[in-house]
Design a protein around this motif. Structure first.
Motif, short mmCIF file in Angstrom:
data_model
loop_
_atom_site.label_atom_id
_atom_site.label_comp_id
_atom_site.label_asym_id
_atom_site.label_seq_id
_atom_site.Cartn_x
_atom_site.Cartn_y
_atom_site.Cartn_z
N GLY A 96 0.87 -1.07 -0.08
CA GLY A 96 0.09 0.07 -0.19
C GLY A 96 0.95 1.29 0.01
O GLY A 96 0.29 2.16 -0.24
N ASP A 97 2.08 1.12 0.37
CA ASP A 97 2.90 2.36 0.22
C ASP A 97 3.37 2.78 -1.28
O ASP A 97 3.71 1.80 -1.96
N ASN A 98 2.93 3.66 -1.77
CA ASN A 98 2.96 3.90 -3.11
C ASN A 98 4.48 4.26 -3.69
O ASN A 98 4.69 5.35 -4.00
N GLN A 99 5.10 3.45 -3.58
CA GLN A 99 6.62 3.67 -4.15
C GLN A 99 6.92 2.57 -5.04
O GLN A 99 8.03 2.48 -5.28
N GLY A 100 5.95 2.04 -5.73
CA GLY A 100 6.40 1.12 -6.86
C GLY A 100 7.16 0.27 -6.44
O GLY A 100 6.87 -0.56 -5.36
N GLY A 101 8.08 -0.25 -7.09
CA GLY A 101 8.99 -1.29 -6.88
C GLY A 101 10.45 -1.05 -6.42
O GLY A 101 11.41 -1.25 -6.48
N ARG B 51 4.69 -3.34 -17.71
CA ARG B 51 3.62 -3.03 -18.86
C ARG B 51 3.52 -1.92 -19.42
O ARG B 51 2.55 -1.32 -19.55
N GLU B 52 4.91 -1.06 -19.78
CA GLU B 52 4.78 -0.16 -20.33
C GLU B 52 4.72 1.44 -19.64
O GLU B 52 4.54 2.53 -20.23
N GLU B 53 4.33 1.16 -18.32
CA GLU B 53 3.73 2.37 -17.68
C GLU B 53 4.82 2.42 -16.21
O GLU B 53 5.29 1.61 -15.86
N GLU B 54 5.29 3.68 -16.17
CA GLU B 54 6.16 3.88 -14.98
C GLU B 54 5.50 3.57 -13.73
O GLU B 54 4.34 3.97 -13.36
N ASN B 55 6.00 2.95 -13.01
CA ASN B 55 5.33 2.37 -11.59
C ASN B 55 6.03 2.50 -10.62
O ASN B 55 6.20 1.80 -9.79
N GLY B 66 12.57 7.21 -19.02
CA GLY B 66 12.60 5.95 -19.41
C GLY B 66 11.34 5.56 -20.31
O GLY B 66 10.46 6.45 -20.87
N LEU B 67 11.91 4.14 -21.05
CA LEU B 67 10.57 3.56 -21.67
C LEU B 67 10.65 2.12 -21.64
O LEU B 67 11.61 1.50 -21.21
N GLN B 68 9.54 1.53 -21.74
CA GLN B 68 9.50 0.08 -21.62
C GLN B 68 8.67 -0.09 -23.08
O GLN B 68 7.51 0.32 -23.25
N PHE B 69 9.13 -1.15 -23.53
CA PHE B 69 8.55 -1.51 -25.00
C PHE B 69 7.72 -2.66 -24.99
O PHE B 69 7.53 -3.63 -23.83
N PRO B 70 6.80 -3.12 -25.73
CA PRO B 70 5.85 -4.21 -25.82
C PRO B 70 6.43 -5.49 -25.29
O PRO B 70 5.92 -6.49 -24.93
N ASN B 71 7.88 -5.76 -25.86
CA ASN B 71 8.63 -6.75 -25.76
C ASN B 71 9.11 -6.87 -24.35
O ASN B 71 9.98 -7.73 -24.01
N GLY B 98 6.36 -4.37 -8.19
CA GLY B 98 6.61 -4.35 -6.71
C GLY B 98 8.14 -4.56 -6.37
O GLY B 98 8.80 -4.70 -7.27
N ALA B 99 8.36 -4.48 -5.13
CA ALA B 99 9.69 -4.57 -4.68
C ALA B 99 10.05 -6.10 -4.10
O ALA B 99 10.20 -6.21 -3.15
N TYR B 100 10.26 -6.89 -5.34
CA TYR B 100 10.36 -8.20 -5.02
C TYR B 100 11.77 -8.71 -5.56
O TYR B 100 12.50 -7.84 -6.07
N GLU B 101 12.26 -9.94 -5.53
CA GLU B 101 13.49 -10.51 -6.07
C GLU B 101 13.63 -9.75 -7.59
O GLU B 101 12.62 -9.88 -8.20
N GLN B 102 14.71 -9.18 -7.82
CA GLN B 102 15.04 -8.84 -8.91
C GLN B 102 16.19 -9.26 -9.70
O GLN B 102 17.23 -9.56 -9.01
#
Lengths: 115, 113
Positions: A96-101, B51-55, B66-71, B98-102
């Motif tokens: 819920g913290d809006n900080q994305g990833g 999915r091509e949007e800044e998150n 930045g940019l992300q493409f369909p692939n 989200g902030a999981y393993e990268q």
């Protein structure tokens, strides 16, 4: 800004010994992760521990998490020369913290394992 | 090896110039994050694309875009380069937002003179 502080900044041990690195952080988290980096290259994910877990094992790695003290430790048992690298802890924000990833990394511990 | 590739490996630019760095994510991963790592420091989060949007975005000025493409491959653009932009730029992909393993690529070493 960096959230985590790692301790020690540098650690030198002999092969076969255990290595313990500590990480402290400042804000609430969803998870805490440890990564390894060899000589300024890309990071390798080692282990993720969730905020509701206290201990986790993976091979020779053991991670503990104490959310009341906002701290974690990484133990590498029976170290090898190939374990020589920089180790970073990274925290993920709460749900819920809006900080994305946004993963927030500490400054790292430089581990040297001598043969 | 993570399957994440970055290009170029090294780059030298002059202050004021613009640069584009590229990243191909691991197969099946729809999320890409970019980090800046100064010498002797931990990586700092620039932004994440899902999915091509800044998150999500870290504390970086708008000249970092930045940019992300369909692939699911991605670009990091930096305008009006400054000396302090000299760093290792890391791209990381993951199978979910989200902030999981990268999973990190080897990085692009940018030097601004």
């Amino acid at each position: 800004s960096q959230q985590g502080e790692e301790d020690p900044q540098a650690l030198s041990i002999q092969e076969g010994e255990n290595a313990t690195m500590n990480c402290s952080y400042k804000t609430s988290i969803n998870n805490l992760q440890w990564y390894r980096q060899n000589s300024g290259r890309g990071l390798v994910h080692l282990i993720l521990i969730r905020s509701n877990e206290r201990e986790k094992h993976s091979g020779r790695l053991r991670v503990t998490l104490d959310t009341s003290k906002k701290s974690s430790s990484l133990l590498i048992t029976a170290s090898r020369a190939a374990d020589t690298a920089s180790y970073f802890c990274a925290t993920g924000p709460p749900w819920g913290d809006n900080q994305g990833g946004k993963l927030i990394f500490g400054q790292g511990t430089e581990l040297s394992v001598k043969p | 090896e993570t399957g994440v590739t970055q290009s170029p490996t090294h780059l030298i630019k002059t202050r004021g110039q613009q640069v584009t760095l590229r990243c191909s994510s691991q197969s099946g991963h729809n999320t890409v994050s970019w980090y800046q790592q100064a010498l002797g420091q931990g990586p700092q989060f620039i932004f994440q694309y899902y999915r091509e949007e800044e998150n999500g975005r870290g504390n970086f000025p708008p000249r970092f875009s930045g940019l992300q493409f369909p692939n699911y491959s991605s670009e990091l653009n930096v305008n009006a380069l400054e000396l302090d932009d000299s760093a290792l730029y890391l791209c990381a992909s993951s199978p979910r937002q989200g902030a999981y393993e990268q999973y990190f690529g080897p990085g692009t070493r940018l030097t601004v003179t």
